[in-house]
Design an enzyme around this catalytic site. Structure first.
Site, PDB file in Angstrom:
ATOM      1  N   LEU A   1     -12.991  -6.151   4.693  1.00  0.00           N
ATOM      2  CA  LEU A   1     -12.476  -7.111   5.663  1.00  0.00           C
ATOM      3  C   LEU A   1     -11.010  -7.400   5.363  1.00  0.00           C
ATOM      4  CD1 LEU A   1     -15.519  -9.578   5.730  1.00  0.00           C
ATOM      5  CD2 LEU A   1     -15.148  -7.478   7.059  1.00  0.00           C
TER       6      LEU A   1
ATOM      7  N   ALA B   1      -8.554  -8.186   8.177  1.00  0.00           N
ATOM      8  CA  ALA B   1      -7.921  -8.457   9.475  1.00  0.00           C
ATOM      9  C   ALA B   1      -7.154  -9.760   9.519  1.00  0.00           C
ATOM     10  CB  ALA B   1      -8.989  -8.457  10.579  1.00  0.00           C
TER      11      ALA B   1
ATOM     12  N   ARG C   1      -2.155 -19.521   5.083  1.00  0.00           N
ATOM     13  CA  ARG C   1      -1.877 -20.366   3.927  1.00  0.00           C
ATOM     14  C   ARG C   1      -0.914 -19.707   2.933  1.00  0.00           C
ATOM     15  NH1 ARG C   1      -7.657 -22.253   1.854  1.00  0.00           N
ATOM     16  NH2 ARG C   1      -8.379 -20.491   3.125  1.00  0.00           N
TER      17      ARG C   1
ATOM     18  N   GLY D   1     -14.481 -14.488  13.162  1.00  0.00           N
ATOM     19  CA  GLY D   1     -15.432 -14.671  12.080  1.00  0.00           C
ATOM     20  C   GLY D   1     -15.802 -13.375  11.379  1.00  0.00           C
ATOM     21  N   THR D   2     -16.435 -13.528  10.216  1.00  0.00           N
ATOM     22  CA  THR D   2     -16.739 -12.373   9.370  1.00  0.00           C
ATOM     23  C   THR D   2     -17.820 -11.471   9.974  1.00  0.00           C
ATOM     24  OG1 THR D   2     -18.169 -13.884   8.113  1.00  0.00           O
ATOM     25  CG2 THR D   2     -16.003 -13.416   7.206  1.00  0.00           C
TER      26      THR D   2
ATOM     27  N   GLU E   1     -24.319 -24.294   2.865  1.00  0.00           N
ATOM     28  CA  GLU E   1     -22.921 -24.676   2.720  1.00  0.00           C
ATOM     29  C   GLU E   1     -22.834 -26.072   2.118  1.00  0.00           C
ATOM     30  OE1 GLU E   1     -20.459 -22.577   3.125  1.00  0.00           O
ATOM     31  OE2 GLU E   1     -21.962 -21.098   3.708  1.00  0.00           O
TER      32      GLU E   1
ATOM     33  N   ARG F   1      19.920   4.979 -13.712  1.00  0.00           N
ATOM     34  CA  ARG F   1      19.608   4.888 -12.283  1.00  0.00           C
ATOM     35  C   ARG F   1      18.822   6.120 -11.830  1.00  0.00           C
ATOM     36  NH1 ARG F   1      25.292   3.728  -9.717  1.00  0.00           N
ATOM     37  NH2 ARG F   1      24.103   4.059  -7.797  1.00  0.00           N
TER      38      ARG F   1
ATOM     39  N   TYR G   1      30.439   5.638 -17.583  1.00  0.00           N
ATOM     40  CA  TYR G   1      29.686   5.909 -16.365  1.00  0.00           C
ATOM     41  C   TYR G   1      29.564   7.419 -16.188  1.00  0.00           C
ATOM     42  CZ  TYR G   1      28.480   6.552 -11.472  1.00  0.00           C
ATOM     43  OH  TYR G   1      27.866   6.965 -10.322  1.00  0.00           O
TER      44      TYR G   1
END
Length: 457
Positions: free
Chosen positions: A9, A11, A16, A78-79, A155, A333, A366
């Protein structure tokens, strides 16, 4: 063993996180969260991996590439709704499907394998990955019957006082009988305050059908961490870094201060190498044995030979041989190649250069767009002048050359084998083999100059 499938999952936008970057693409120890999950799932002998994408779909696909198939969730409802998007690829297939969130970067393949095995041994229709937590406030509680099977998930807001005292929680990772999963998904309702379709409702549907629903408890709560904000992201980084460092130490690497050493997931380090504090090792870096790296060095996607020492320096996307001594305060570099037994000293910068075996550039120089042969000595303050403001040009320094201090080699130019360049020279033409080249103004001394100057005043 039955056929195995995986649904990841990925998506959600992750509001937050307060970020332009989509949540599952935030890196943990150098790798996006969803890539960590996919990499672990790939170890499980999976027939098909389907990643549910929505926000940032193109970028998620670009990250995962051919590691996964993809299903689009246009609206995040939703899931259960997310998993249903995989129906065109998985519905009707016999086997077991694991559903795991793309924001759980710490989950291990070993735990998922145990979840599969538990599910298959008990011939369950669904198995929930659970964990025990000291403070389960806010989490769904696992209610088991006397036989240890799952009665329901409650829940927190719906739990009784007795149920709230249960500290076994739902982690959001599941195994399902694939056919039973997609049949039950069609019966999931969105009759709730959010108007969404929730995957835990599948558990209740299966229980009401008299099916076996089990739970497998992991002993490692940390690996179930879901990352929803920057605080959790930092915690995931801390846990992953600890894992990585401990793995290297168990394999024979000395890390002086693991709390202040930052090693990404794909880095490889040989035995008896010592990593000093403040060191950052990133990308596809491979370090040989008996090396010393740091303190305060940053190495990105470099290959480093045995017995090399790199102190207080930065090296990116380059090849560094054995018994090389770099630093302090050198900068290697990209696209540089440093051969065995070379020395790159303090305040030396090297870019897109081939630097030969046993050659030395000890300080304040250099070396860019250059091919340097074997046993070359480059004096302090010397520069390969590679850029004319529009194009870059190559400097060639052949074997056994000595470049005096404060010399400018204006490319394109070749210093042939065994030649000497006098200190302070600006070389604009090729120097023949074993010649001494002097390219500086003749010294002129003006006698009594200071006395005359003072008389004028």
């Amino acid at each position: 063993m039955s056929n195995r499938y995986a649904v990841i999952l990925a998506a959600g936008q992750g509001t937050r996180m307060k970020s332009k970057l989509y949540k599952v693409l935030h890196p943990v120890c150098g790798k996006p969260m969803v890539q960590h999950v996919v990499d672990q799932v790939k170890k499980l002998n999976i027939e098909k991996i389907v990643t549910i994408i929505g926000h940032g779909a193109e970028k998620v696909q670009a990250q995962l590439g051919d590691d996964s198939l993809y299903a689009m969730q246009e609206s995040q409802l939703g899931t259960a709704h997310a998993v249903m998007q995989a129906a065109s690829m998985l519905e009707g297939k016999e086997g077991v499907t694991i559903v795991v969130c793309g924001d759980t970067p710490l989950i291990r393949s070993e735990t998922m394998e145990s979840l599969f095995s538990h599910h298959e041994q008990l011939k369950a229709k669904a198995t929930i990955l659970t964990a025990r937590i000291e403070d389960p406030t806010g989490y769904g509680r696992i209610i088991r019957n006397k036989d240890g099977l799952v009665e329901k998930i409650v829940e927190h807001k719906d739990a009784t006082e007795e149920e709230r005292r249960i500290n076994e929680i739902n982690t959001g990772t599941y195994c399902f009988d694939n056919a039973a999963l997609f049949a039950a998904l069609k019966k999931v309702s969105n009759d709730n305050a959010q108007g969404e379709y929730y995957l835990p409702d599948v558990i209740e549907i299966l229980k009401n059908q008299g099916e076996v629903v089990t739970a497998f408890q992991t002993n490692d709560l940390e690996e179930t961490l879901g990352v929803n904000d920057r605080v959790a992201l930092a915690e995931a980084e801390r846990i992953m870094r600890k894992r990585i460092n401990e793995s290297h130490m168990r394999n024979g690497v000395t890390i002086i201060d693991p709390n202040n050493t930052y090693i990404e997931t794909d880095v490889k380090i040989g035995q008896d190498t010592i990593i000093h504090p403040g060191t950052i090792l990133k990308g596809k870096t491979i370090i040989g044995g008996d090396c010393q790296i740091g303190p305060n060095s940053e190495i990105v996607s470099c290959e480093i030979g045995n017995e090399t020492v790199i102190r207080q320096s930065v090296a990116h996307n380059s090849s560094i041989g054995a018994r090389v001594n770099i630093g302090p305060f050198a900068h290697i570099r990209p696209d540089s190649s440093i051969a065995d037994d070379a020395k790159i000293g303090n305040f030396v910068e090297m870019k897109k250069a081939v630097f030969g075996e046993g050659s030395k550039v000890s300080h304040l120089s250099y070396i860019g767009d250059a091919e340097v042969g074997r046993n070359v000595n480059i004096g302090c303050g010397s520069i390969t002048v590679n850029y004319d403001g529009k194009n870059k040009y190559l400097t060639k320094i052949e074997d056994d050359v000595f470049i005096g201090c404060n010399s400018n080699l204006v490319a394109p130019v070749t210093i042939e084998k065994g030649a000497y360049v006098a200190a302070g020279s600006t070389i604009t033409k090729n120097v023949p083999k074993e010649a001494l080249s002097i390219a500086r103004a003749r010294q002129v001394n003006k006698e009594n100059y200071v006395e005359k100057l003072h008389l004028k005043q």
